[in-house]
Design a protein around this motif. Structure first.
Motif: not given
Length: 584
Positions: A152-154, A405, A409-411, A414-415, A418
């Motif tokens: 789930n890391i973009p 991460v 991941i900007s949010d 969410r960060k 994770k």
């Protein structure tokens, strides 16, 4: 996302004076200037010679236009060569290289996004995940564990050519940029030139990192064995100016020639010069020596200007004792004994270098990053397993996964989620507490961040990460107005690594807040000595001199600051006030 297969073609050399090129440097310059004029933005403002002539070895700057500076994060590139036209061409191609690479990186059309599972489900041929472990020298983490950490890391993926096997593969660009940054871009008159440059620079950084970290004694090169007339002329210029030059065979087991070079001018060190330590890698030993020696000239400021250079592949020694492993080596070698992969065809040289790395278990991947409008051949080279001095040597893929991460991941929520998931897999990993602290800093929750940093410190972090943790904790205390506590914590960071400009900056700010202006100046001056490109620290020196009423000094440092970074508005305002009061 366009697939771009890199196929090497015959590329005969037509210029072999101080560097081996497909065309003359005059033609390189003519094509460069013609191409930049076709762009819809200005990427170069000026190209100028900046050495003062003492060594008679030319050094050039290419000054970025606003578009290039904003994109690359730098304002200038340096170019080197034994003769002015080659040095100018070098500075211009450095700009083409960086502009092309960062334009590629910042264009989402070049990538698709996802984790390993997502890419596999879409049927792409993927880079073997084991090579991610190899890239950070992690022999403990399993591939299943790493895939779970990366879930789930973009990550951004793009096409690369495996030059060792001649295959196309999708590579996680985000991973390699996180661990290598811009160590790997290259540009050339032809694709083959760019490919050779890219491989050689990776090898150069690799052997330098190993030699520096392991303090490997390497054989000295007998200067009397050098036959190339350009190389002999360069060595004579150093000798005429009384500059000691140490030349060593840094090739190690790579099968590719690297010459290490260290120089000191004892008549001007340390007041007006620094010890310069660098290296050069090419297929030919004498061309490698030329590259290393002209690199010294590029960084040295003619050994009499008081300028500071930014260290890269090798550290900047502050004392000759730090490099005793080099200077006291008793082994000696003639330059003819060094490995030589040179050929009149640059394609053959690239293939020989790729084969040499294959012999030590390393494969070469290249990404075509040529800018469509600029249209100068540019590549990004990846060699999983190659070392890089400025990369953390903690052999833990979890650390680099956490870095992704943090970056991708900007949010914040969410960060945080994770990081918590990763902690379940990696209980007691201090770096996860550190990154959770950084996340709290970004949210403006400094008290919570301090508790995370304290937890990271309690988990016995690696020594190389201690300065980072102390720096962030000290910064939080500064933000809370606890200046004395901040200085104490930041002092712990300096005790671990005195060469941290960020820590000197923070201590300087805290001392300024306490009106300890003289002490603040000392730390800001140390910061700019370590990072000469830091306009903010020059401006901070100016602010403190202004508070002390030392107007000329304040004007001097504000001027330097604004030369480096014209966007420093507070420096502009204070400088304008000083000049106005002087009637200027």
């Amino acid at each position: 996302m366009k697939k771009s297969n890199i196929v090497l073609k015959d590329c005969p050399k037509t210029f072999t004076v101080d560097q081996d090129k497909a065309i003359r440097p005059e033609d390189t310059l003519a094509r460069f200037y013609a191409q930049v004029n076709k762009l819809d933005c200005v990427i170069v403002n000026e190209v100028k010679r900046i050495d003062n002539g003492r060594l008679d070895i030319p050094v050039y700057f290419s000054i970025c236009g606003e578009a290039a500076s904003r994109l690359t994060g730098t304002r200038k590139q340096m170019g080197k060569g034994a003769h002015p036209v080659q040095a100018e061409a070098s500075a211009c191609m450095e700009l083409a290289e960086r502009f092309s690479f960062f334009a590629f990186k910042n264009n989402a059309e070049h990538f698709i996004t996802g984790d390993y599972k997502t890419m596999r489900e879409q049927g792409y041929p993927l880079l073997d995940i084991r090579l991610l472990l190899k890239s950070v020298h992690d022999e403990k983490t399993t591939t299943a564990q790493l895939e779970s950490l990366l879930e789930n890391i973009p990550m951004q993926w793009t096409w690369a050519t495996n030059m060792t096997r001649g295959e196309e593969v999708l590579v996680p660009f985000s991973w390699f940029f996180a661990i290598n940054e811009f160590n790997g871009p290259s540009a050339g008159n032809t694709c083959e030139e760019a490919a050779l440059q890219g491989v050689c620079e990776i090898v150069e950084r690799h052997v330098c990192s190993r030699i520096n970290r392991e303090q490997i004694a390497t054989p000295a090169i007998d200067p009397d064995s050098v036959q190339d007339p350009v190389a002999r002329e360069l060595l004579a210029k150093f000798a005429r100016n009384g500059i000691e030059l140490y030349l060593h065979d840094f090739s190690l087991d790579t099968g590719i020639c690297t010459v290490g070079a260290l120089a000191i001018d004892r008549s001007t060190f340390p007041e007006k010069s620094e010890i310069v330590y660098t290296a050069g890698t090419t297929p030919n030993p004498e061309k490698s020596l030329i590259r290393a020696v002209t690199e010294i000239a590029q960084l040295a400021g003619d050994f009499n200007s008081g300028s500071n250079y930014v260290a890269s592949g090798l550290p900047k020694p502050l004392d000759m004792k730090e490099v005793a492993y080099l200077t006291q080596s008793t082994a000696k070698i003639s330059i003819e004994e060094m490995v030589d992969l040179s050929d009149d065809n640059i394609r053959v040289e690239v293939e020989r270098c790729v084969a040499a790395l294959k012999n030590i278990g390393m494969e070469v991947y290249m990404i075509d990053v040529r800018h469509e409008q600029l249209d100068i051949p540019a590549l990004y080279t990846i060699v999983p397993g190659a070392h890089f001095r400025e990369r953390s040597m903690i052999r833990d893929a979890g650390l680099f996964s956490a870095k992704l991460v943090e970056e991708l991941i900007s949010d914040p929520s969410r960060k945080e989620m994770k990081f918590r998931q990763m902690e379940e897999q990696l209980p007691g990993a201090y770096y996860l507490s550190f990154y959770r602290g950084k996340n709290a800093v970004d949210a403006g929750n400094f008290e919570a961040a301090i508790s995370y940093f304290d937890r990271a410190l309690a988990l016995e972090p690696e020594a190389e990460d201690l300065p980072y943790i102390f720096s962030y904790k000290g910064s939080c205390l500064k933000e809370l107005g606890k200046y004395e506590e901040a200085i104490a914590v930041l002092g712990q960071g300096l005790a671990e690594d005195e060469e941290r400009p960020d820590i000197h900056n923070l201590i300087g700010v805290c001392m300024f807040k306490q009106e300890r202006y003289d002490e603040a100046i000392g730390h800001f001056k140390r910061a700019v000595a370590l990072n000469p490109a830091s306009g903010i620290d020059y401006a901070n020196i100016g602010v403190n001199y202004n508070r002390l009423g030392e107007r000329e000094q304040a004007i001097h440092f504000f001027t330097i600051a604004l030369t480096i970074d014209p966007s420093l508005h507070f420096a502009q305002e204070q400088l304008a006030g000083l000049l106005e009061s002087d009637g200027q």
